[in-house]
Design an enzyme around this catalytic site. Structure first.
Site, short mmCIF file in Angstrom:
data_model
loop_
_atom_site.label_atom_id
_atom_site.label_comp_id
_atom_site.label_asym_id
_atom_site.label_seq_id
_atom_site.Cartn_x
_atom_site.Cartn_y
_atom_site.Cartn_z
N HIS A 107 -13.05 13.81 10.94
CA HIS A 107 -11.85 13.05 10.56
C HIS A 107 -10.80 14.01 10.02
CE1 HIS A 107 -14.33 9.14 9.86
NE2 HIS A 107 -14.03 9.34 11.14
N HIS A 129 -12.76 16.37 7.19
CA HIS A 129 -14.15 16.29 6.72
C HIS A 129 -15.01 15.72 7.84
CE1 HIS A 129 -12.43 12.29 5.95
NE2 HIS A 129 -13.63 11.89 6.37
N THR A 132 -13.08 4.68 5.49
CA THR A 132 -14.48 4.28 5.71
C THR A 132 -15.33 4.46 4.45
OG1 THR A 132 -15.17 6.45 6.49
CG2 THR A 132 -14.30 4.92 8.14
N THR A 133 -14.68 4.88 3.37
CA THR A 133 -15.37 5.02 2.07
C THR A 133 -14.59 4.22 1.04
OG1 THR A 133 -14.07 7.01 1.59
CG2 THR A 133 -16.24 7.34 2.59
N HIS A 136 -18.74 13.45 9.18
CA HIS A 136 -19.82 12.47 8.98
C HIS A 136 -20.93 12.88 9.95
CE1 HIS A 136 -17.15 9.75 6.67
NE2 HIS A 136 -16.22 10.31 7.43
N GLU A 194 -19.46 7.69 12.79
CA GLU A 194 -19.08 6.42 12.17
C GLU A 194 -18.70 5.41 13.24
OE1 GLU A 194 -16.45 7.20 8.57
OE2 GLU A 194 -18.42 6.49 7.90
N HIS A 212 -20.32 13.47 -0.94
CA HIS A 212 -20.40 12.51 0.18
C HIS A 212 -20.17 13.18 1.52
CE1 HIS A 212 -20.41 9.32 -2.76
NE2 HIS A 212 -19.25 9.70 -3.24
O1 1SD Z 1 -14.27 9.38 3.52
C1 1SD Z 1 -12.94 9.79 3.42
C2 1SD Z 1 -12.63 10.09 1.98
O2 1SD Z 1 -13.40 11.19 1.56
C3 1SD Z 1 -11.22 10.43 1.82
O3 1SD Z 1 -11.00 11.62 2.50
C4 1SD Z 1 -10.39 9.34 2.40
C5 1SD Z 1 -8.92 9.73 2.39
O4 1SD Z 1 -8.53 10.17 1.15
O5 1SD Z 1 -10.74 9.10 3.76
C6 1SD Z 1 -12.04 8.71 3.95
S1 1SD Z 1 -12.21 8.45 5.68
O6 1SD Z 1 -11.79 7.08 5.98
O7 1SD Z 1 -11.42 9.45 6.39
N1 1SD Z 1 -13.72 8.58 6.08
ZN ZN Z 2 -14.24 10.16 7.19
#
Ligand code: 1SD
Ligand code: ZN
Length: 255
Positions: A115, A90, A196-197, A92, A102, A64
């Site tokens: 993020h 990570h 957001t996932t 997006h 996002e 992802h």
């Molecule tokens: O999409 C991430 C997800 O991969 C994971 O890292 C989670 C935290 O464990 O966070 C979401 S996000 O809300 O930072 N996009």
């Molecule tokens: Zn994220």
């Protein structure tokens, strides 16, 4: 089926993951005229974000996004109501034709978004923290095209071809993680939201910086074109649509 999800089927997330249909979901559109100035929001103090080269960090393609695990010695001890420990960062992004941040600002979507995920030091690990109100804090910043190559981002982007397939991971040498964030961190927005996932837990204290990160066009292309997703297609447009505010307020620490 249960446990599997993708970005082209966002409307279905709530049937497998109850919280994805909740009233404090992320991301959101930041409507500037409706933000509320809060002078009590202080500056950030980031500790330990310059990671020495001999400390190795895991970089992984999870199908992802690409995730860089962070040492648990990175702490935020300012700008938030409690102390938080870094877990991972990570990204997006979009595609050559479409931006992929996002969050949006007055409806404008940026090229990408970083993020940096943290959890409250009141909990012993992120799993425990992610289900509790205020258990997580995510620092977010927008990525946009600038005229120069961003040297800190090269520390990461150079390795993406080695984790191009879903599930691949590798160890990368430490570098100045703080350099992945905007140069100016004194101005930011703050609101209560969610992951957001899936499973979309409503436990995130969100910070979105006003200053943006500049990458060269070529660096943005590397982010957009190098990774493959769980379907072996190029992983692009990995952002969730803006969610309903349901009366929430976005604070700003500046005016
Ligand atoms: O999409 C991430 C997800 O991969 C994971 O890292 C989670 C935290 O464990 O966070 C979401 S996000 O809300 O930072 N996009
Ligand atoms: Zn994220």
């Amino acid at each position: 089926g249960h446990g599997h999800w993708n970005y082209s089927d966002q409307i279905a997330w709530a049937s497998d993951f109850h919280d994805c249909g909740g009233e404090s979901q992320s991301p959101i559109n930041i409507q500037l005229s409706e933000t509320v100035y809060d002078p009590s929001l202080g500056p950030f103090v980031l500790t330990g974000f310059d990671v020495p080269e001999d400390e190795k960090l895991k970089l992984k393609n999870n199908g992802h996004t690409v995730v860089l695990d962070l040492p648990d010695t990175l702490l935020i001890n300012g700008g938030l109501p409690q102390e938080y420990r870094a877990a991972q960062l990570h990204f997006h992004w979009g595609s050559h034709a479409n931006p992929g941040s996002e969050h949006t600002v007055d409806g404008q979507r940026y090229s990408g978004e970083i993020h940096v995920v943290h959890y409250s030091t009141e909990f012993s690990n992120i799993r425990e923290a992610m289900t509790k109100p205020g258990g997580l804090a995510v620092l977010a910043a927008f990525i946009q095209a600038g005229s120069e190559e961003n040297p800190t981002y090269q520390h990461l982007l150079q390795y993406l071809p080695q984790v191009s397939k879903e599930g691949q991971d590798m160890e990368v040498p430490g570098f100045n993680i703080g350099g992945l964030l905007p140069g100016q961190m004194d101005r930011y927005y703050r609101y209560n939201g969610s992951l957001t996932t899936p499973p979309c837990f409503q436990s995130v204290n969100w910070t979105i910086f006003n200053d943006t990160i500049k990458l060269s066009e070529q660096q943005i292309s590397i982010l957009e074109d190098t990774l493959l997703g769980d379907d072996d297609e190029i992983l692009q447009l990995n952002f969730r649509d803006a969610q309903n505010m349901h009366g929430r307020v976005i604070l700003a620490n500046f005016r």
